[in-house]
Scaffold this active site. Structure first.
Site, short mmCIF file in Angstrom:
data_model
loop_
_atom_site.label_atom_id
_atom_site.label_comp_id
_atom_site.label_asym_id
_atom_site.label_seq_id
_atom_site.Cartn_x
_atom_site.Cartn_y
_atom_site.Cartn_z
N CYS A 59 -53.22 -12.41 12.29
CA CYS A 59 -51.79 -12.13 12.41
C CYS A 59 -51.53 -11.12 13.51
O CYS A 59 -52.28 -10.15 13.64
CB CYS A 59 -51.30 -11.57 11.07
SG CYS A 59 -49.56 -11.23 11.04
N HIS A 116 -43.93 -14.03 5.98
CA HIS A 116 -43.33 -12.93 6.76
C HIS A 116 -41.85 -12.78 6.42
O HIS A 116 -41.33 -11.66 6.35
CB HIS A 116 -43.47 -13.18 8.26
CG HIS A 116 -44.81 -12.81 8.82
ND1 HIS A 116 -45.31 -11.52 8.78
CD2 HIS A 116 -45.75 -13.55 9.48
CE1 HIS A 116 -46.50 -11.50 9.38
NE2 HIS A 116 -46.79 -12.71 9.80
N HIS A 157 -48.00 -19.03 6.09
CA HIS A 157 -48.20 -17.66 6.58
C HIS A 157 -46.89 -17.12 7.16
O HIS A 157 -46.49 -15.99 6.87
CB HIS A 157 -49.33 -17.67 7.62
CG HIS A 157 -49.57 -16.38 8.31
ND1 HIS A 157 -50.74 -15.67 8.21
CD2 HIS A 157 -48.78 -15.66 9.16
CE1 HIS A 157 -50.66 -14.58 8.93
NE2 HIS A 157 -49.49 -14.54 9.53
N GLU A 158 -46.20 -17.95 7.97
CA GLU A 158 -44.96 -17.49 8.61
C GLU A 158 -43.83 -17.31 7.60
O GLU A 158 -43.06 -16.34 7.70
CB GLU A 158 -44.54 -18.46 9.72
CG GLU A 158 -45.54 -18.62 10.86
CD GLU A 158 -46.00 -17.29 11.46
OE1 GLU A 158 -45.21 -16.33 11.48
OE2 GLU A 158 -47.15 -17.21 11.90
#
Ligand code: NI
Length: 181
Positions: A97, A143, A139-140
């Site tokens: 990341c 965020h 994963h995004e």
């Protein structure tokens, strides 16, 4: 266009939950252009999310077409208000990341997902994703919800890995540090 500053751990703003995008206007498009330029800076990241540059709106850019392994993917995507509507299967895989520059980690993610998202004009699209692209997307989206892969590693002792530093003199020190855990 401008390269934006990437927030890095332990910046508490990375835990902030992002708001849905409501206006699909010139300001949004200008921000997306900056976010894309920032994604491509240095070694291009496969994904970047708006909160990583301190802009707390639900915007993700994803591009898995340049990864080393030829995997199924949708190419370059700008995803506004992405929502995962279906999860299937699970896989363990390594993640890195931009906001966690010194570590990679093993994380369990759904192997296949269905995603609904808007494009920069506000039109809705549905995507079926699997394997690497599904992992990168999850994963995004994390965020956008204030989560990092660090929050998902099963064990920080066995599933977290220090990135190699290619500086003279630093390697010996780092090896010693690794042994010490
Ligand atoms: Ni990330």
């Amino acid at each position: 266009m401008a390269i934006l500053e990437i927030l890095k751990i332990p910046d508490a703003r990375l835990k902030q939950i992002s708001e849905p995008v409501a206006q699909f206007d010139d300001a949004l498009h200008a921000f997306i252009a900056d976010l894309e330029e920032t994604r491509q800076m240095g070694p291009a990241a496969v994904g970047i999310a708006a909160p990583q540059v301190g802009y707390f709106q639900r915007i993700v850019i994803l591009d898995c077409s340049q990864t080393r392994k030829p995997v199924p993917n949708h190419g370059h995507l700008i995803l506004i208000n992405p929502e995962i509507t279906h999860w299937d299967g699970f896989e363990l895989g390594r993640e890195g990341c931009l906001s966690v520059p010194d570590y990679t980690g093993n994380v369990i993610r759904a192997a296949r997902i269905t995603l609904v998202a808007q494009d920069p004009q506000g039109d809705r699209h549905e995507y079926e994703m699997k394997d690497f692209e599904a992992r990168a997307l999850q994963h995004e989206v994390d965020h956008l919800d204030g989560l990092l892969f660090l929050d998902r590693v099963v064990s920080r002792r066995t599933d977290l890995f220090q990135r190699k530093v290619y500086q003279k003199g630093a390697n010996k020190k780092r090896k010693a540090a690794n042994k010490a855990h």
